[in-house]
Design a protein around this motif. Structure first.
Motif, PDB file in Angstrom:
ATOM      1  N   SER A  41       1.026  -1.210   0.006  1.00  9.67           N
ATOM      2  CA  SER A  41      -0.231   0.159  -0.013  1.00  9.67           C
ATOM      3  C   SER A  41       0.970   1.245  -0.022  1.00  9.67           C
ATOM      4  O   SER A  41       0.362   2.384  -0.746  1.00  9.67           O
ATOM      5  CB  SER A  41      -0.977  -0.120   1.257  1.00  9.67           C
ATOM      6  N   VAL A  42       1.996   1.264   0.682  1.00 14.97           N
ATOM      7  CA  VAL A  42       2.811   2.243   0.759  1.00 14.97           C
ATOM      8  C   VAL A  42       3.586   2.566  -0.633  1.00 14.97           C
ATOM      9  O   VAL A  42       3.600   3.790  -1.049  1.00 14.97           O
ATOM     10  CB  VAL A  42       3.846   2.118   1.896  1.00 14.97           C
ATOM     11  N   VAL A  43       3.895   1.416  -1.224  1.00 18.93           N
ATOM     12  CA  VAL A  43       4.748   1.520  -2.570  1.00 18.93           C
ATOM     13  C   VAL A  43       3.818   2.289  -3.534  1.00 18.93           C
ATOM     14  O   VAL A  43       4.042   2.910  -4.311  1.00 18.93           O
ATOM     15  CB  VAL A  43       5.110   0.017  -2.843  1.00 18.93           C
ATOM     16  N   LYS A  44       2.294   1.625  -3.637  1.00 16.38           N
ATOM     17  CA  LYS A  44       1.250   2.205  -4.363  1.00 16.38           C
ATOM     18  C   LYS A  44       1.302   3.585  -4.412  1.00 16.38           C
ATOM     19  O   LYS A  44       1.371   4.441  -5.485  1.00 16.38           O
ATOM     20  CB  LYS A  44      -0.190   1.518  -4.123  1.00 16.38           C
ATOM     21  N   GLU A  45       1.148   4.201  -3.129  1.00 20.27           N
ATOM     22  CA  GLU A  45       0.938   5.518  -3.025  1.00 20.27           C
ATOM     23  C   GLU A  45       2.097   6.529  -3.276  1.00 20.27           C
ATOM     24  O   GLU A  45       2.069   7.439  -4.045  1.00 20.27           O
ATOM     25  CB  GLU A  45       0.532   6.052  -1.399  1.00 20.27           C
ATOM     26  N   LEU A  46       3.183   6.044  -3.194  1.00 17.63           N
ATOM     27  CA  LEU A  46       4.476   6.718  -3.335  1.00 17.63           C
ATOM     28  C   LEU A  46       4.937   6.664  -4.963  1.00 17.63           C
ATOM     29  O   LEU A  46       5.214   7.621  -5.364  1.00 17.63           O
ATOM     30  CB  LEU A  46       5.566   6.108  -2.477  1.00 17.63           C
TER      31      LEU A  46
END
Length: 602
Positions: free
Chosen positions: A25-30
């Motif tokens: 989820s973090v990777v997606k947002e960044l």
């Protein structure tokens, strides 16, 4: 307790519960932020499945020094400024919640530099949105974000994470999907100092297909058809897999709306309907599809993680998707430029040929391709017998190859044998074709029945002698209630008593079948679906049942005229590559593949 405001960090941690489910989820947002920054290449470095470190570096436009504290504050963004902007979002991110939410459950460092700046600036955050003091940093133009020790301060959340391998698999799958959404951006993924993949920008069509092959497999590209369909302000492009190239899971279904990866029930239903009578039971289609439409017609603010969207004209979008895919699959007939079916596996050593028993000397004869005129299916049994008697009395022709130059051989070639009374062997300009006669004829009959039904009623053939059928009282009542439906399907029936139905006419295409069994099976289907709107929803299932009864049965010897008539019908019939149950109807072997089996030219 009295009402009181929550601490800033706790507010951010609550928001993180909606946005940050796991490292992916973090990777997606960044990465989406890097997309919006106009990056040409994004480098993603992961350690321990993202639990220890997520580091994302891009060469985008960067963030000016004075805006760095705002970038780590809730509800602060450069992507929208008014309600009008929110109603036509064109960027990937816009809520302004991702960075403060991520920083509230990790140790986050943000380094960024614009092209006009002399140096980069660094800030660190812990979710409190306080004490931001930018420090200079020797960073090239662009942005780097480091997220360390995810969920270090929320141990309960950390316990829900899976193994390092599982979490990294989620990240890798996500990035593969995101790489398919932006061919113009290069992506590099590194895990535990090991490079997993490095994708260069794919600007040409050939490069895009190469990227699809690297992420989805060459087999998908070899068994996919390109889509380019536009209507009513909507455009659908991409690739869909042939019905024969399906999977047991929905793990190769990529759908993008204005470059945004989504999962949507409306989209899933439209795709399922388009494949409904060409896909084998329990299998799922594969596709990489891109829907482009006016941003004002889609609400991307329907889900905190932006995985779902809401269409303003949902029915229009559904019907457009169904029509585009349904039409594309219908056009997959023999001879289609994108249709190449090879289902036999490659072998390093060809199998030994079976021993051929002596047949009294002489050579076996192969049928000479007939003239262009073909007969219609099915021929009467008496005609078959007369045909075989004539063949037995005449000398067989000398074997010859199909003459591709004279008259032009059709896509499925000409029949030369009926193998085991099941498969048609046909010779083409480029090799040979094997056809499952029952499956192919089932599809041909089914499509004719569908066409007749859509045009009004299915053509009927009156019976010379009406047939009386004994039924149960419930079946007779149902048949009487469904008389109009039976008439539309080509049956003329009357109730002759409490438990008797008289059958006076049957569908003309199925007049040579066991009409009593056919009628009872259709009656059983009607009983299952009920006398309601569901009957119309399942009308194709009824037609498929009828077509199956009318199809050529295994062990019935076909004449050459019948075989060639079926081949010509397949070439004219939509979706003829699969039977009504989704099984393939034919396979092809090129002369080059035949050479490989026998080591010719080696």
């Amino acid at each position: 307790m009295r009402i009181h405001p929550l601490p800033t960090q706790l507010v951010n941690q609550i928001a993180a519960g909606e946005v940050v489910e796991r490292p992916s989820s973090v990777v997606k947002e960044l990465v989406e932020n890097s997309f919006d920054a106009g990056a040409g290449h994004i480098h993603i470095e992961i350690e321990q499945g993202g639990i220890r470190l997520i580091k994302i570096r891009d060469d985008g436009c960067g963030i000016v020094k004075d805006d760095l504290p705002l970038a780590l504050s809730r509800h602060a963004t450069s992507k929208i400024a008014s309600l009008q902007d929110l109603e036509q979002v064109a960027s990937m991110g816009f809520r302004g919640e991702a960075l403060p939410s991520i920083s509230s459950v990790s140790r986050l460092t943000l380094i960024s530099r614009t092209a006009a700046s002399d140096c980069a600036w660094r800030v660190a955050a812990d979710g409190s949105e306080q004490d931001f003091a930018p420090q200079p940093d020797p960073h090239p133009p662009g942005t780097t974000i480091e997220v360390r020790d995810l969920f270090y301060n929320t141990p309960a959340r950390r316990k829900f994470l899976k193994t390092e391998k599982t979490e990294f698999n989620h990240i890798e799958t996500l990035l593969q999907r995101m790489a398919l959404s932006r061919f113009d951006i290069g992506l590099t993924l590194v895990h535990n100092q090991k490079e997993i993949f490095k994708l260069k920008p794919a600007l040409s069509e050939a490069q895009q297909i190469q990227r699809v092959a690297s992420l989805c497999g060459q087999a998908f590209v070899d068994n996919a058809v390109s889509i380019d369909f536009a209507a009513a302000g909507l455009q659908l492009t991409g690739w869909v897999g042939l019905p024969t190239f399906s999977r047991s899971q929905q793990d190769m279904q990529f759908f993008y709306v204005n470059r945004r990866l989504i999962k949507d029930k409306l989209v899933a239903h439209a795709v399922k309907q388009a494949y409904q009578d060409v896909l084998f039971h329990g299998r799922h289609p594969v596709f990489v599809l891109y829907l482009t439409l006016d941003p004002t017609l889609v609400d991307v603010n329907a889900h905190p993680a932006k995985l779902e969207v809401r269409f303003r004209e949902g029915r229009l979008v559904h019907d457009f998707l169904f029509s585009a895919l349904h039409r594309s699959l219908a056009d997959l007939r023999p001879g289609h430029p994108d249709l190449t079916i090879h289902t036999l596996p490659e072998v390093s050593h060809p199998p030994l040929p079976p021993t051929v028993a002596a047949t009294g000397g002489g050579t076996a004869a192969v049928y000479q391709p007939p003239p262009a005129r073909q007969s219609q299916l099915p021929l009467q049994v008496e005609e078959q017998l007369r045909h075989y008697a004539q063949l037995a009395a005449e000398p067989l022709p000398i074997p010859t190859a199909v003459d591709a130059e004279a008259g032009g051989a059709p896509p499925l070639g000409y029949a030369i044998a009926h193998l085991h009374n099941i498969f048609i062997l046909s010779e083409t300009r480029t090799g040979i074709i094997l056809v499952d006669a029952h499956a192919a004829h089932e599809r041909v009959t089914y499509e004719r029945l569908k066409q007749q039904y859509q045009q009004g009623t299915v053509a009927s053939q009156p019976l010379l002698l009406p047939i009386k059928l004994s039924t149960s009282l419930a079946e007779a009542d149902l048949a009487e209630q469904a008389q109009a439906i039976f008439l539309a399907l080509g049956f003329d029936i009357n109730r002759f008593g409490p438990e008797t139905i008289v059958l006076r006419a049957v569908p003309a295409l199925l007049r040579h079948t066991d009409v009593e069994t056919l009628f009872r099976d259709v009656l059983a289907d009607l009983s299952e679906h009920g006398m309601s709107q569901r009957v119309q929803e399942h009308i194709q299932e009824l037609l498929a049942t009828m077509a199956c009864h009318g199809a050529i049965r295994a062990q019935r010897r076909l004449t050459v005229e019948e075989m060639n008539g079926l081949l010509r019908d397949m070439e004219k019939t939509e979706r003829s590559g699969q039977c009504n149950h989704g099984r393939p109807t034919w396979i092809a072997l090129s002369t080059g593949e035949l050479d490989k089996f026998f080591l010719r030219g080696q």
